[in-house]
Write an enzyme that holds these catalytic residues in place. Structure first.
Site, PDB file in Angstrom:
ATOM      1  N   ASP A   1       0.823  -1.198   0.000  1.00  0.00           N
ATOM      2  CA  ASP A   1       0.000   0.000   0.000  1.00  0.00           C
ATOM      3  C   ASP A   1       0.870   1.266   0.000  1.00  0.00           C
ATOM      4  O   ASP A   1       1.867   1.335   0.728  1.00  0.00           O
ATOM      5  CB  ASP A   1      -0.858  -0.028   1.277  1.00  0.00           C
ATOM      6  CG  ASP A   1      -1.963   1.002   1.267  1.00  0.00           C
ATOM      7  OD1 ASP A   1      -2.842   0.923   0.397  1.00  0.00           O
ATOM      8  OD2 ASP A   1      -1.955   1.896   2.138  1.00  0.00           O
TER       9      ASP A   1
ATOM     10  N   GLU B   1      14.331 -15.446   0.976  1.00  0.00           N
ATOM     11  CA  GLU B   1      14.596 -16.512   1.952  1.00  0.00           C
ATOM     12  C   GLU B   1      13.684 -17.711   1.686  1.00  0.00           C
ATOM     13  O   GLU B   1      13.898 -18.792   2.203  1.00  0.00           O
ATOM     14  CB  GLU B   1      14.293 -16.018   3.380  1.00  0.00           C
ATOM     15  CG  GLU B   1      15.322 -15.067   3.952  1.00  0.00           C
ATOM     16  CD  GLU B   1      14.797 -14.374   5.218  1.00  0.00           C
ATOM     17  OE1 GLU B   1      13.739 -14.768   5.769  1.00  0.00           O
ATOM     18  OE2 GLU B   1      15.455 -13.404   5.643  1.00  0.00           O
TER      19      GLU B   1
HETATM   20  C1  GLC Z   1      -4.185   3.033  -0.741  1.00  0.00           C
HETATM   21  C2  GLC Z   1      -5.410   2.152  -0.673  1.00  0.00           C
HETATM   22  C3  GLC Z   1      -6.571   2.973  -0.221  1.00  0.00           C
HETATM   23  C4  GLC Z   1      -6.260   3.525   1.155  1.00  0.00           C
HETATM   24  C5  GLC Z   1      -4.953   4.296   1.157  1.00  0.00           C
HETATM   25  C6  GLC Z   1      -4.467   4.553   2.543  1.00  0.00           C
HETATM   26  O1  GLC Z   1      -4.297   4.002  -1.709  1.00  0.00           O
HETATM   27  O2  GLC Z   1      -5.624   1.530  -1.921  1.00  0.00           O
HETATM   28  O3  GLC Z   1      -7.758   2.237  -0.189  1.00  0.00           O
HETATM   29  O4  GLC Z   1      -7.293   4.373   1.564  1.00  0.00           O
HETATM   30  O5  GLC Z   1      -3.933   3.578   0.512  1.00  0.00           O
HETATM   31  O6  GLC Z   1      -4.054   3.361   3.149  1.00  0.00           O
END
Ligand code: GLC
Length: 561
Positions: free
Chosen positions: A214, A263
């Site tokens: 993310d 790993e």
């Molecule tokens: C990314 C995710 C989104 C989330 C953001 C903060 O963009 O896809 O859904 O709100 O990160 O974590």
């Protein structure tokens, strides 16, 4: 019964399976609800393993299922190494991995390293420990500005809108790129780095095959004083030295992660969510010394237009040569208006448009959305992508031709971007997160035995899995057939363009002789005798011509699907 070729392909090449995989994104809270509490859960996923198998995907990617107060749909993680009790237990998770692996379906989980939930024990400790403490150093705490520190350290704005700093009881402020409940971690702190290695090993040890990272481009920061103002920040180029975004030093983290992935046998994979400024910068995330693959989001903001698709395809294939990775294709995910809806809105492409004081976005007023046209174009675009080299990420519900839900009352909405007025589509992201319709009738359309956590509109009945599964002309049947046949043409990661004499028609050939013809226009495209080789079409082929807004797959001579 599972297709023999499919089983074989899924088992093949454990180290490179991801290069041309079809990965299906599950948004767990909205997929299937086994215990009737209105939230989808892990046992719900297990109950639908047959469905996933029949669909023909190679892997699933699960959005966060970790303990969370759901301030941001689970992207506010309170514990990285557990399952939200409302969604199940770690034993349920293991059972899910086993059930998917038994069908040869790989499992990718979401890692959210930029921020934790404010309920994470580290943040609670930081609040209690006070200024200058080691616990506060895991986050980004600063004194405020103004005479008594009563103003935020800077005037920066969060991605979801509103101020990016929040004041705590003793007067210090903490930084959050997203919602207030998502404090950013301090990636200069070795303990933070170490803890994520533990998390990666924790899930790898449980058999997880890969990770989706993310906001991979935001982890490292340079917050040396004096901090720039918002206006100054916007003028700083994003060339690796920007204080907040896509800094070169973030790749040190991913090099360390790569050593952890390696790993394992087979090595674990990763895909970066990195909204960066150039293809060259994206390639760094996709490098073999780093995460290995990065999302290409270009099509999320493109129109249904042959010229735009062609240049995006060409550029991304060139980029994958640069990184040595394979390219990725995405038309929908949990953050954007569903592509069937984007393509069904006249000339708006689903982007938010303000009419007076009202946002007219996803789904807008009914009279603006042509549902059938949107679905038709969406199928044509998907069939084109599934014929391309590289991996395709599909978002739950798109295989049904599902549209965005616009009609959710403000008091029923959940997305913090909606409430904070942030940069996402005007109505926020709830409209693509409404629980799936499994049956045309019954409680929450078969999602669960109770009401769904986001309201499903009556028209969801038209997209129910049970009806579509029984209808050979449905969107679901098209996806199934395409995903089954796809394994035959995904051998070599190359293509050759074939001139069509038309600006609105794309045609290419894969090295093994398969051809894809995508007609983005409304006039039929004559393909002559080649029409005899058509084995798959997103619309009804008429004699020797491909109708408007339709894609076809042509098998090499002598090969029938
Ligand atoms: C990314 C995710 C989104 C989330 C953001 C903060 O963009 O896809 O859904 O709100 O990160 O974590």
């Amino acid at each position: 019964m599972t297709d023999a070729l499919l089983v074989e392909t899924r088992k093949a090449d454990p180290a490179t399976w991801w290069r041309q995989a079809a990965v299906y994104q599950i948004y767990p809270r909205s997929f299937a609800d086994a215990n009737g509490d209105g939230l989808g859960d892990i046992p719900g996923i297990v109950s639908r393993v047959d469905y996933l198998d029949d669909l023909g995907i190679d892997a699933v990617w699960l959005s966060p299922f970790y303990p969370s107060a759901l301030a941001d749909g689970g992207y506010d993680v309170a514990d990285y190494r557990d399952v939200d009790p409302r969604l199940g237990t770690l034993e349920d998770f293991d059972a899910m991995v086993a059930a998917l692996h038994a069908r040869g379906i790989r499992v990718v989980v979401d890692i959210v390293p930029n921020h934790t939930s404010d309920l994470h024990e580290w943040f609670q400790e930081a609040l209690a420990a006070g200024r200058g403490s080691a616990a506060r150093d895991r986050y980004i705490f600063r004194e405020g500005s103004g005479e008594n520190g009563e103003l935020p350290p800077t005037d920066w704005v969060s991605v979801f809108g509103g101020p990016a700093w929040e004041r705590v009881e003793d007067g210090q402020w903490y930084f959050h790129n997203f919602a207030t409940e998502q404090p950013d971690l301090n990636w200069d702190n070795p303990e933070v780095r170490e803890d994520f290695l533990t998390t990666l090993r924790f899930w790898s040890d449980r058999g997880v095959d890969g990770f989706r990272i993310d906001v991979a481009h935001m982890l490292t920061k340079d917050l040396t004083e004096p901090l720039p103002s918002r206006a100054e920040l916007e003028l700083i180029p994003q060339d690796g030295k920007h204080p907040l975004i896509d800094r070169d030093d973030v790749h040190e983290i991913y090099a360390e992660w790569r050593r952890v992935f390696d790993e394992y046998d087979p090595p674990r994979t990763a895909v970066a969510e990195a909204w960066v400024s150039t293809p060259e910068r994206r390639a760094k995330y996709a490098s073999a010394e780093g995460l290995g693959q990065a999302f290409n989001f270009d099509l999320l903001v493109a129109d249904f237009d042959a010229g735009q698709f062609r240049s995006i395809i060409a550029e991304n294939l060139a980029q994958s040569q640069m990184s040595g990775s394979s390219t990725t294709w995405v038309l929908s995910n949990h953050d954007v208006t569903r592509h069937a809806t984007r393509y069904g809105l006249p000339a708006l492409n689903g982007r938010p448009v303000k009419q007076g004081t009202e946002w007219v976005a996803a789904g807008g007023p009914e009279d603006r959305l042509d549902r059938e046209r949107g679905r038709r174009r969406a199928c044509a675009a998907t069939l084109l992508l599934l014929g391309l080299p590289g991996s395709t990420y599909l978002y739950q519900g798109e295989e049904l031709g599902l549209h965005e839900v616009a009609e959710i009352a403000p008091q029923e909405r959940q997305d913090p971007a909606f409430f904070r007025g942030g940069e996402f589509d005007g109505l926020g992201r709830d409209g693509c997160r409404v629980p799936l319709p499994w049956t045309a009738t019954g409680s929450s359309f078969g999602f669960g035995s109770g009401d769904a956590h986001l309201p499903q509109p009556a028209w969801f009945a038209e997209y129910a899995v049970d009806d579509e599964a029984a209808d050979p002309a449905s969107t679901l049947s098209l996806y199934r057939e395409a995903l089954r046949l796809r394994h035959r043409l995904q051998t070599d990661e190359r293509l050759e363009w074939i001139p069509t004499g038309r600006d609105d028609v794309l045609r290419f050939e894969r090295p093994n002789g398969w051809q894809i013809v995508a007609n983005f226009g409304t006039e039929p495209f004559e393909i002559g005798a080649d029409a005899e080789g058509i084995v798959l079409s997103s619309g009804t082929v008429d004699g020797r011509s491909v109708p408007g807004e339709t894609t076809v797959w042509i098998a090499p001579a002598g090969l029938v699907g």
